[in-house]
Design an enzyme around this catalytic site. Sequence first.
Site, mmCIF file in Angstrom:
data_model
loop_
_atom_site.group_PDB
_atom_site.id
_atom_site.type_symbol
_atom_site.label_atom_id
_atom_site.label_comp_id
_atom_site.label_asym_id
_atom_site.label_seq_id
_atom_site.Cartn_x
_atom_site.Cartn_y
_atom_site.Cartn_z
ATOM 1 N N ASP A 1 76.565 67.622 -36.183
ATOM 2 C CA ASP A 1 76.286 67.494 -34.772
ATOM 3 C C ASP A 1 77.050 66.505 -34.042
ATOM 4 O OD1 ASP A 1 74.921 68.369 -32.288
ATOM 5 O OD2 ASP A 1 72.809 68.436 -33.497
ATOM 6 N N TRP B 1 79.325 71.879 -29.287
ATOM 7 C CA TRP B 1 78.775 72.285 -28.068
ATOM 8 C C TRP B 1 79.937 72.610 -27.043
ATOM 9 C CZ3 TRP B 1 76.925 66.881 -27.510
ATOM 10 C CH2 TRP B 1 75.739 66.636 -28.352
ATOM 11 N N GLY B 2 80.931 72.851 -27.494
ATOM 12 C CA GLY B 2 82.186 73.323 -26.612
ATOM 13 C C GLY B 2 82.955 72.023 -26.049
ATOM 14 N N ASP C 1 72.498 73.904 -26.043
ATOM 15 C CA ASP C 1 71.521 74.618 -26.815
ATOM 16 C C ASP C 1 70.839 75.732 -25.995
ATOM 17 O OD1 ASP C 1 71.963 72.534 -28.473
ATOM 18 O OD2 ASP C 1 69.822 71.592 -28.395
#
Length: 389
Positions: free
Chosen positions: A120, A159-160, A180
Amino acid sequence: MGYNAWNAFQCNINEDLFLTTANLMVSLGLKDAGYHYINLDDCYALKNRTSSGAIVEDPAKFPSGMRSLTDKIHAMGFKAGIYGDSGWYTCAGYPGSFQHEAQDAHTFFDEWNFDLLKFDNCAIPYDDIIRQGIIGKYQRMADAIAKVARPIVFSLCEWGWSQVWLWGAKLGQSWRTTGDIGPDWPSLANIINFNAFITQATNFYGRNDMDMVQLGNGGLTYDEAKSHFTAWALMKSPLLIGTNLSAITNDVLGILKNKEIIAINQDPVVGESISPFSISSDYPPQYWSGDSQNGTVFMLLNTLNETADMSFNLTESPWIRAGRKYSVRDLWTHTENGTAVRNFTAKAVPPHGVVALLLKDAGDEPDGLYPACSVWYQCIDKNGTHVGG
Ligand code: GLA
């Protein structure tokens, strides 16, 4: 394809949950359908590392230890996934792997024997500490994984940010492209729309990860749930179930086990995603097509809030041959829907509903159809005359 506990349980996890889930994956037929990973997400660890710097599992949640859990998951024929973070802390505040990459890789893969790492992007160190940029932050764990003696799936959860779809394949096998997922249509529409622009990034070497499959957590109609699963599968996203399997409905189970949709996601010959083909300002795009080992795949997504007939000219899709007719297989009703010549109309597609079709070449179209080109723009006879339109 597999399971991830985050969407349904967040931090309320323990070893019983994963063993129960693994058993349900078998008894519900999901393992047989192709879901082969059982993945832990955040909140499995103690908040502090040991004095020698190691991450330890929370003994209250995992009293038998992580290695015992992965042994049991493996003995059932699954692979096991773990979660970490490339910064100081995970998104829920547990130890992150920054500057502990080699040590944590040793814990995750040698000691605990996991097969996959979701990595993450929370608690990012200051620029004057990291000095390597965001790619470098992930490169550190990619380098540690490269030293593991067996293949590990590295799933970047970025997350891009920093256009990860441009470089993710150099480090790992999948990369989150968007934030998300939420259990409602606006969230799905956002994710589908964003990923519509980067379908070229996905192929066998790595996947745009559109986030977990968010079925059965409330917020979606049955038709929206079918659209969700179809888009994720045909856009070749990882398919990680995020449902509480102890409370799963037959509707959700039926969607997750649609063999004909899964077959496109898992196509061993064609790795590309479907892409939008009809130029319009629809949000997200409504008409999509792509190649597959068995024919041309179409996805029609009714993004309107009302029932609609949806029509397209076959040759708007580059995978279709002009002058041919096509048999039409419906991948949700599992029926043959006749032969399409030049165009196809799906009647009464429900609001936010989907139609998924597989078209196969069925020979020459009938002679003498007019106009001579089904897509008339710039259709010219050899004598220079414009035809049709
Ligand atoms: C981020 C990720 C989620 C989940 C949580 C856990 O928000 O994008 O998928 O892993 O962290 O804290």
